[in-house]
Design an enzyme around this catalytic site. Structure first.
Site, PDB file in Angstrom:
ATOM      1  N   ASN A  93      60.850 -56.102 -62.064  1.00  0.00           N
ATOM      2  CA  ASN A  93      60.521 -57.010 -62.881  1.00  0.00           C
ATOM      3  C   ASN A  93      60.830 -58.562 -62.943  1.00  0.00           C
ATOM      4  O   ASN A  93      61.384 -59.052 -63.453  1.00  0.00           O
ATOM      5  CB  ASN A  93      60.844 -56.649 -64.407  1.00  0.00           C
ATOM      6  CG  ASN A  93      60.188 -57.282 -65.655  1.00  0.00           C
ATOM      7  OD1 ASN A  93      58.983 -57.365 -65.655  1.00  0.00           O
ATOM      8  ND2 ASN A  93      61.050 -58.060 -66.648  1.00  0.00           N
ATOM      9  N   SER A 147      67.364 -63.761 -64.239  1.00  0.00           N
ATOM     10  CA  SER A 147      67.189 -62.413 -63.823  1.00  0.00           C
ATOM     11  C   SER A 147      68.206 -61.684 -63.989  1.00  0.00           C
ATOM     12  O   SER A 147      69.357 -62.090 -63.786  1.00  0.00           O
ATOM     13  CB  SER A 147      66.571 -62.492 -62.504  1.00  0.00           C
ATOM     14  OG  SER A 147      66.254 -61.042 -62.012  1.00  0.00           O
ATOM     15  N   GLY A 148      68.223 -60.523 -64.444  1.00  0.00           N
ATOM     16  CA  GLY A 148      69.204 -59.357 -64.514  1.00  0.00           C
ATOM     17  C   GLY A 148      69.155 -58.594 -63.232  1.00  0.00           C
ATOM     18  O   GLY A 148      68.164 -57.801 -63.317  1.00  0.00           O
ATOM     19  N   TYR A 196      62.932 -56.605 -69.418  1.00  0.00           N
ATOM     20  CA  TYR A 196      62.445 -57.308 -70.280  1.00  0.00           C
ATOM     21  C   TYR A 196      60.713 -56.960 -70.154  1.00  0.00           C
ATOM     22  O   TYR A 196      60.271 -57.715 -69.148  1.00  0.00           O
ATOM     23  CB  TYR A 196      62.493 -58.620 -70.584  1.00  0.00           C
ATOM     24  CG  TYR A 196      61.938 -59.357 -71.474  1.00  0.00           C
ATOM     25  CD1 TYR A 196      62.232 -59.382 -72.881  1.00  0.00           C
ATOM     26  CD2 TYR A 196      60.683 -60.177 -71.406  1.00  0.00           C
ATOM     27  CE1 TYR A 196      61.506 -59.817 -73.992  1.00  0.00           C
ATOM     28  CE2 TYR A 196      60.119 -60.832 -72.244  1.00  0.00           C
ATOM     29  CZ  TYR A 196      60.534 -60.873 -73.675  1.00  0.00           C
ATOM     30  OH  TYR A 196      59.909 -61.429 -74.662  1.00  0.00           O
ATOM     31  N   SER A 202      63.778 -59.393 -64.320  1.00  0.00           N
ATOM     32  CA  SER A 202      65.049 -58.766 -63.788  1.00  0.00           C
ATOM     33  C   SER A 202      64.780 -57.452 -63.037  1.00  0.00           C
ATOM     34  O   SER A 202      63.366 -57.047 -62.964  1.00  0.00           O
ATOM     35  CB  SER A 202      65.491 -58.070 -64.967  1.00  0.00           C
ATOM     36  OG  SER A 202      66.270 -59.255 -65.798  1.00  0.00           O
TER      37      SER A 202
END
Length: 366
Positions: free
Chosen positions: A212, A280-281, A140, A242
């Site tokens: 990120n 977070s991914g 994102y 993420s």
């Protein structure tokens, strides 16, 4: 002039890197970028400012025929997207380029990558009932980019794929990493590699990250609590980012072994301090370019694959963690400051090299 990297600053990361210290040290891998930086000011949906892009990874380059790319997938924290991984989990391979972009551009990247596959492998798609299931991932960038304006186009994706090449890889504010933030510093794209010797043969492990993730107080570099010493101009109250990790190798592995390699990315990102935040991914894919063969729909019933004994994997796991840790720091060091668009007017600073080195010297790391 090329940007500085961790080793250029004298940071003593362990392990032996390949020629380019990049994912492209894995023979055959090509990487391309489309980077869009346009406009200033407060965000207006559909009008900008735009700070985003696409990163394209071609594990086998631009070959004339599709071939299985053996792979394994692992999600440490699934607050994100990587398409195509259901089949990676079941089938153990994928066939497409990998593209990484922003969260709201996964659809167009999937559409454009499918078009590239159909056009590039036109003969196979014309004569056989084949399917395209691209691997597209995201993080994102809405703090620095008009993400809701969906400014990525089909042409941007195709340009990144068509422009992919071997050799040195750009880092920082490039491709999908253009608008990303890491440990509350400007983040983005980073890469690194390691050479591993197996049965006297030098083979390669390469890592590329779209970084990120993380909050400042977590940031740790070579065991030094850097974030606690460089705590000014923080942005976030809690972690909200993420990281996408792509691990490539020319070491022959079976899909279950590649999944185990992908899992080690969790340890690799932990070295820089992240515990894997709830928002977070943290999504990881590992692939091997070894064991080249025709697509399985056109292959014989009995196949043979070469693979490394599981008992020899400890140096491989160590190399993955080393290269991943260095990739994150390379992303931080190469990145350049940007002004936020939401909220408007703050600055996401690039990490200050001299201040970083001052802290590292206090701990005798340089």
């Amino acid at each position: 002039m090329s940007k500085k990297r961790a080793r250029d600053l004298g940071l003593p990361f362990p392990g032996i890197p390949g020629e380019f210290n990049a994912l492209t040290d894995v023979p055959g891998v090509e990487i391309g970028f489309t980077t869009i930086i346009e406009g200033e000011g407060q965000v207006q949906i559909g009008k900008g400012p735009i700070r985003t892009g696409v990163t394209a990874i071609l594990p086998r380059g631009k070959k004339e025929k599709m071939q299985p790319i053996w792979a394994g997938f692992y999600s440490l924290n699934g607050n994100g997207e990587m398409t195509g991984v259901h089949w990676v989990n079941d089938g153990g391979y994928f066939l497409s380029p990998i593209c990484i972009t922003n969260t709201h551009s996964v659809g167009i990247a999937h559409h454009a990558t499918t078009k590239w596959m159909v056009n590039n492998y036109e003969k196979q798609f014309s004569t056989e009932h084949l399917w395209a299931m691209p691997v597209i991932a995201e993080t994102y960038d809405g703090v620095l980019n008009d993400i809701n304006g969906q400014h990525i186009s089909e042409e941007h994706v195709l340009s990144a794929i068509d422009g992919a090449q071997p050799g040195p890889v750009a880092e920082g504010n490039v491709g999908g990493g253009t608008g990303m933030i890491c440990y509350e510093f400007k983040g983005g794209t980073g890469t690194s590699s390691r050479v591993v010797t197996i049965n006297g043969q030098q083979l390669h492990i390469g890592v590329l990250v779209q970084a990120n993730f993380g909050i400042r107080e977590w940031l740790t570099i070579l065991g030094v609590p850097v974030g606690k010493h460089m705590s000014n101009e923080k942005l976030l109250e809690k972690e909200q980012g993420s990281i996408i990790v792509i691990i490539g190798t020319d070491i022959p592995m079976l899909p279950h072994q590649l999944k185990r390699v992908a899992k080690r990315a969790a340890i690799g990102i932990g070295r820089s301090g992240s515990p894997g935040g709830n928002s977070s991914g943290d999504i990881f894919l590992a692939f091997s370019t070894a064991n080249e063969m025709d697509i399985l729909q056109l292959s014989q019933e009995k196949l043979t694959m070469e693979f490394v004994n599981d008992e020899g994997f400890d140096p491989i796991y160590e190399a993955v963690c080393q290269a991943l840790d260095e990739s994150v720091v390379n992303a931080l060091i190469a990145a350049e400051s940007m002004t936020t668009v939401k909220p408007y007017g703050k600055i996401v600073h690039a990490i200050n090299h001299e201040e970083l080195l001052r802290v590292m010297r206090e701990y005798n790391r340089v």
